[in-house]
Design a protein around this motif. Structure first.
Motif, PDB file in Angstrom:
ATOM      1  N   GLY A 192       5.576   2.055   3.593  1.00 57.23           N
ATOM      2  CA  GLY A 192       5.613   1.726   4.715  1.00 57.23           C
ATOM      3  C   GLY A 192       3.996   0.986   5.157  1.00 57.23           C
ATOM      4  N   GLU A 193       3.203   1.005   4.102  1.00 55.55           N
ATOM      5  CA  GLU A 193       1.971   0.164   4.480  1.00 55.55           C
ATOM      6  C   GLU A 193       1.867  -1.374   4.336  1.00 55.55           C
ATOM      7  N   TYR A 194       1.075  -1.939   4.597  1.00 53.77           N
ATOM      8  CA  TYR A 194       0.969  -3.397   4.783  1.00 53.77           C
ATOM      9  C   TYR A 194      -0.464  -3.719   4.063  1.00 53.77           C
ATOM     10  N   VAL A 195      -0.635  -3.815   2.669  1.00 50.44           N
ATOM     11  CA  VAL A 195      -1.831  -3.889   1.949  1.00 50.44           C
ATOM     12  C   VAL A 195      -2.148  -5.330   1.611  1.00 50.44           C
ATOM     13  N   ALA A 196      -3.298  -5.929   1.664  1.00 48.92           N
ATOM     14  CA  ALA A 196      -3.505  -7.368   1.240  1.00 48.92           C
ATOM     15  C   ALA A 196      -4.231  -6.891  -0.013  1.00 48.92           C
ATOM     16  N   ILE A 197      -4.190  -7.888  -1.090  1.00 53.19           N
ATOM     17  CA  ILE A 197      -5.028  -7.904  -2.292  1.00 53.19           C
ATOM     18  C   ILE A 197      -5.613  -9.085  -2.355  1.00 53.19           C
ATOM     19  N   ILE A 198      -7.273  -9.242  -2.129  1.00 55.65           N
ATOM     20  CA  ILE A 198      -7.645 -10.585  -1.871  1.00 55.65           C
ATOM     21  C   ILE A 198      -8.575 -10.643  -3.418  1.00 55.65           C
ATOM     22  N   GLY A 199      -9.113 -11.736  -3.398  1.00 55.87           N
ATOM     23  CA  GLY A 199      -9.941 -11.976  -4.748  1.00 55.87           C
ATOM     24  C   GLY A 199      -9.815 -13.554  -4.964  1.00 55.87           C
ATOM     25  N   HIS A 200     -10.955 -14.066  -5.781  1.00 54.90           N
ATOM     26  CA  HIS A 200     -10.953 -15.478  -5.825  1.00 54.90           C
ATOM     27  C   HIS A 200     -10.034 -15.906  -6.990  1.00 54.90           C
ATOM     28  N   ASN A 224      -7.321   1.091 -10.737  1.00 50.76           N
ATOM     29  CA  ASN A 224      -7.004   2.226  -9.811  1.00 50.76           C
ATOM     30  C   ASN A 224      -6.564   1.951  -8.241  1.00 50.76           C
ATOM     31  N   ILE A 225      -5.302   1.752  -8.000  1.00 53.97           N
ATOM     32  CA  ILE A 225      -5.026   1.534  -6.529  1.00 53.97           C
ATOM     33  C   ILE A 225      -3.794   2.575  -6.193  1.00 53.97           C
ATOM     34  N   GLU A 226      -3.906   2.654  -5.057  1.00 54.43           N
ATOM     35  CA  GLU A 226      -2.537   3.472  -4.365  1.00 54.43           C
ATOM     36  C   GLU A 226      -2.081   2.762  -3.163  1.00 54.43           C
ATOM     37  N   ILE A 227      -0.690   2.714  -3.221  1.00 53.99           N
ATOM     38  CA  ILE A 227       0.004   1.981  -2.561  1.00 53.99           C
ATOM     39  C   ILE A 227       0.882   3.066  -1.555  1.00 53.99           C
ATOM     40  N   TYR A 228       0.924   3.229  -0.168  1.00 56.32           N
ATOM     41  CA  TYR A 228       1.740   4.134   0.404  1.00 56.32           C
ATOM     42  C   TYR A 228       2.925   3.508   0.889  1.00 56.32           C
ATOM     43  N   ASN A 276      -2.179  13.674   1.707  1.00 53.19           N
ATOM     44  CA  ASN A 276      -1.528  14.716   1.331  1.00 53.19           C
ATOM     45  C   ASN A 276      -0.066  14.153   0.568  1.00 53.19           C
ATOM     46  N   LYS A 277       0.163  12.682   1.049  1.00 57.65           N
ATOM     47  CA  LYS A 277       1.529  12.252   0.466  1.00 57.65           C
ATOM     48  C   LYS A 277       1.393  11.561  -0.628  1.00 57.65           C
ATOM     49  N   ILE A 278       2.359  11.701  -1.695  1.00 54.13           N
ATOM     50  CA  ILE A 278       2.384  11.165  -2.914  1.00 54.13           C
ATOM     51  C   ILE A 278       2.364   9.522  -2.481  1.00 54.13           C
ATOM     52  N   PRO A 279       1.407   8.769  -3.329  1.00 57.52           N
ATOM     53  CA  PRO A 279       1.380   7.400  -3.042  1.00 57.52           C
ATOM     54  C   PRO A 279       3.035   6.755  -3.687  1.00 57.52           C
ATOM     55  N   PHE A 280       3.395   5.606  -2.936  1.00 55.49           N
ATOM     56  CA  PHE A 280       4.649   5.048  -3.508  1.00 55.49           C
ATOM     57  C   PHE A 280       4.344   4.225  -4.779  1.00 55.49           C
TER      58      PHE A 280
END
Lengths: 275, 292
Positions: free
Chosen positions: B40-48, B34-38, B6-10
């Motif tokens: 206060g989140e701690y998000v890791a983006i992984i990939g080779h 397409n990604i969303e980051i909120y 329900n919150k708008i993503p940052f």
């Protein structure tokens, strides 16, 4: 190699070190002007005394001061010898005459004056600037002193100072990098220590090329880092450290003016020799 | 802070595409991401390597511009053509970036001068810059090095200075682009501790781009990129469960998860989500207690 300090800065907290870097730039220029104003024996004595005072005030050991004079010793000797032998004075002042060599009193005095003047020039610039001011403070001072030029003539003063700062910042990084590349090339059988001058110079090409390539990478990274931190040139930029002139800076300035006035007055004193 | 739909993503990206030219042919790095980051989140983006994760990081704070697609920061479209320069710099201030090489992102010759670089660019008054610099250095635990020359510091210390430099701009989000890849184990540990502390205590949104699975395991949420596309998103437990997917993306599972999966294959029934040392030791300890 990590401990290299660039330039000739000599860390101390002497009165000279504590002067405002902007004031030191101005004082250095004034001092050089003073040394050119000197025309009489009395004035040159005053100049010499002031040089010694400046050295004492900067708290730099005599050994280091002499080291700064050493590279130009040959120039001093040649110019003074030329003066001794080539200057033609009044016939009654002829000191030595042997074959085609004529030495006049004027020549001898001119030679001595030139030695003192060059000595004062070197002492003035090194004591006020390189020995007592870090390169970064010097860059900063020049930026602030020249900032009116930016407003008047649109000179890229800030950009120039930023370039200098970055260059100074990356010197130790590149020294480290060069060390690593030299080791890497040595381990591949590169020989840096034998052969003639040209062969040795050529041996450094495989060091310079990787160093150059790495400098490009660093430049791109650094540009990104600067953009990320909202760098947009000198306009609208503030500074954390604000340089403020203190009473001692004005006192130093006053003394320099006194020296200038003193030199001009002493030029009229008919003591020994006046140019 | 997860799953708050329900919150708008940052930060929100919409069909983000990016490509660059190489020898006359265009190479697609990101394909409709397409990604969303909120907040206060701690998000890791992984990939080779070459999966486009660093490119994505540079798009989010406008160092690069996308070919097509939109990026919304706090609901505002930052790819809008009418975006003013001030608005663009404000995005860069709010979303800081710490890069990989600790040597290449320090601008000044004295630590505190470097930390002051960001606020100086923002035109903050001198006294406030001083305050911010002192505070930022305190947060990263580098106060005693304020007057040092950067080249006398270790890699980990330099990275913490870089973090302090971003912190002094009072960002809401910091992107770490493989910021620990060039550090020794001690430096890496110190930097990760600082990152975690920023996220938990200061409420700063953290996006970490990495190929170290142990670091990704510290995040609240993992986004897996492969070949310029998002192939999976979820909690570390959900992502590391799917060993086949990770292998298909040329990624490893964290060591602890690998141990747990190995034990499961041998017929030992380990319970719970295992992706770091505490959860692993707990599960094995419990298993040992049960068998005795």
């Amino acid at each position: 190699m990590k401990s290299i300090t660039f330039g000739q800065f000599y860390p101390s907290s002497s009165p000279m070190h504590r002067l405002d870097p902007r004031m030191k730039v101005i004082l250095a220029i004034l001092y050089i002007v003073c040394s050119f104003l000197c025309q009489s024996t009395a004035a040159f004595i005053a100049l010499l005394v002031s040089s010694v005072l400046i050295i004492l005030l900067s708290n730099i050991p005599a050994k280091i001061v002499l080291r700064s004079v050493r590279p130009i010793l040959i120039i001093i000797m040649i110019t003074s010898l030329i003066n001794v032998f080539m200057v033609k004075g009044e016939p009654e002042n002829l000191l030595v005459s042997w074959n085609f060599i004529n030495i006049y009193t004027e020549g001898v005095f001119n030679a001595i004056f030139i030695v003192v003047r060059i000595f004062a020039l070197v002492i003035g610039s090194s004591m006020f600037l390189t020995y007592t001011t870090t390169p970064i403070m010097l860059t900063d001072a020049i930026e602030r002193l020249l900032s009116p030029l930016h407003k008047l003539f649109k000179l890229k003063v800030h950009e120039f100072a930023m370039m200098m700062t970055i260059a100074l910042r990356f010197i130790p990084t590149f020294v480290d990098e060069a060390d690593k590349i030299i080791s890497a090339q040595k381990s591949r059988g590169m020989d840096f220590n034998s052969g003639g001058l040209i062969k040795r110079a050529k041996a450094f090409v495989p060091v310079l090329i990787p160093l150059f390539a790495s400098a490009y990478h660093k430049a791109i990274d650094l540009a990104t880092a600067m953009e990320c931190r909202c760098y947009r040139g000198g306009d609208g930029r503030t500074r954390m450290t604000v340089l403020k002139l203190k009473p001692r800076d004005f006192v130093a300035f006053l003394f320099m003016l006194l020296l200038g006035v003193g030199v001009v007055l002493l030029n009229r004193v008919p003591f020994l020799y006046v140019m | 802070m997860n799953n708050e739909e329900n919150k708008i993503p940052f930060i929100k990206t919409q069909d983000l595409c990016f490509s660059y030219e190489d020898n006359g042919k265009s190479i697609e790095v990101l394909k409709k991401v397409n990604i969303e980051i909120y907040k206060g989140e701690y998000v890791a983006i992984i990939g080779h390597n070459g999966s486009g994760k660093s490119t994505l990081a540079r798009l989010l704070n406008m160092i690069l511009e996308p070919d097509s697609g939109k990026i919304f920061v706090d609901g505002k479209d930052i790819t809008d053509e009418n975006l003013t320069e001030d608005e663009m710099f404000d995005v860069r201030r709010r979303i800081g970036l710490v890069q990989q090489n600790p040597d290449n992102q320090i601008v000044a010759t004295i630590v505190e001068e470097d930390v002051a670089f960001g606020p100086e660019n923002l035109g903050i008054p001198s006294a406030e810059i001083r305050e911010r610099v002192d505070k930022a250095l305190e947060i990263v635990g580098m106060t005693q090095y304020a007057r040092y020359e950067p080249h006398r510091l270790s890699g980990g210390q330099k990275q913490r200075i870089a973090i302090a430099g971003v912190l002094a701009m009072l960002p809401e989000c910091i992107i770490f682009d493989e910021s620990t890849a060039m550090l020794d184990p001690k430096g890496r540990k110190d930097v990760l501790k600082t990152v975690k502390q920023l996220n938990e205590e200061k409420g700063i949104t953290v996006i970490t781009v990495t190929h170290y699975m142990n670091e990704a395991a510290m995040a609240d949420r993992i986004i897996v990129l492969d070949n310029g596309q998002v192939v999976a998103q979820g909690t570390p437990a959900q992502i590391f469960e799917n060993e086949r997917l990770l292998n298909a993306c040329s990624l490893d599972v964290p060591q602890c998860t690998a141990v747990a999966l190995g034990l499961k294959k041998l017929g030992y029934n380990l319970n719970g989500d295992i992706y770091d040392i505490p959860s692993c030791t707990e599960a094995i300890g419990k298993l040992l207690a049960d068998t005795n």
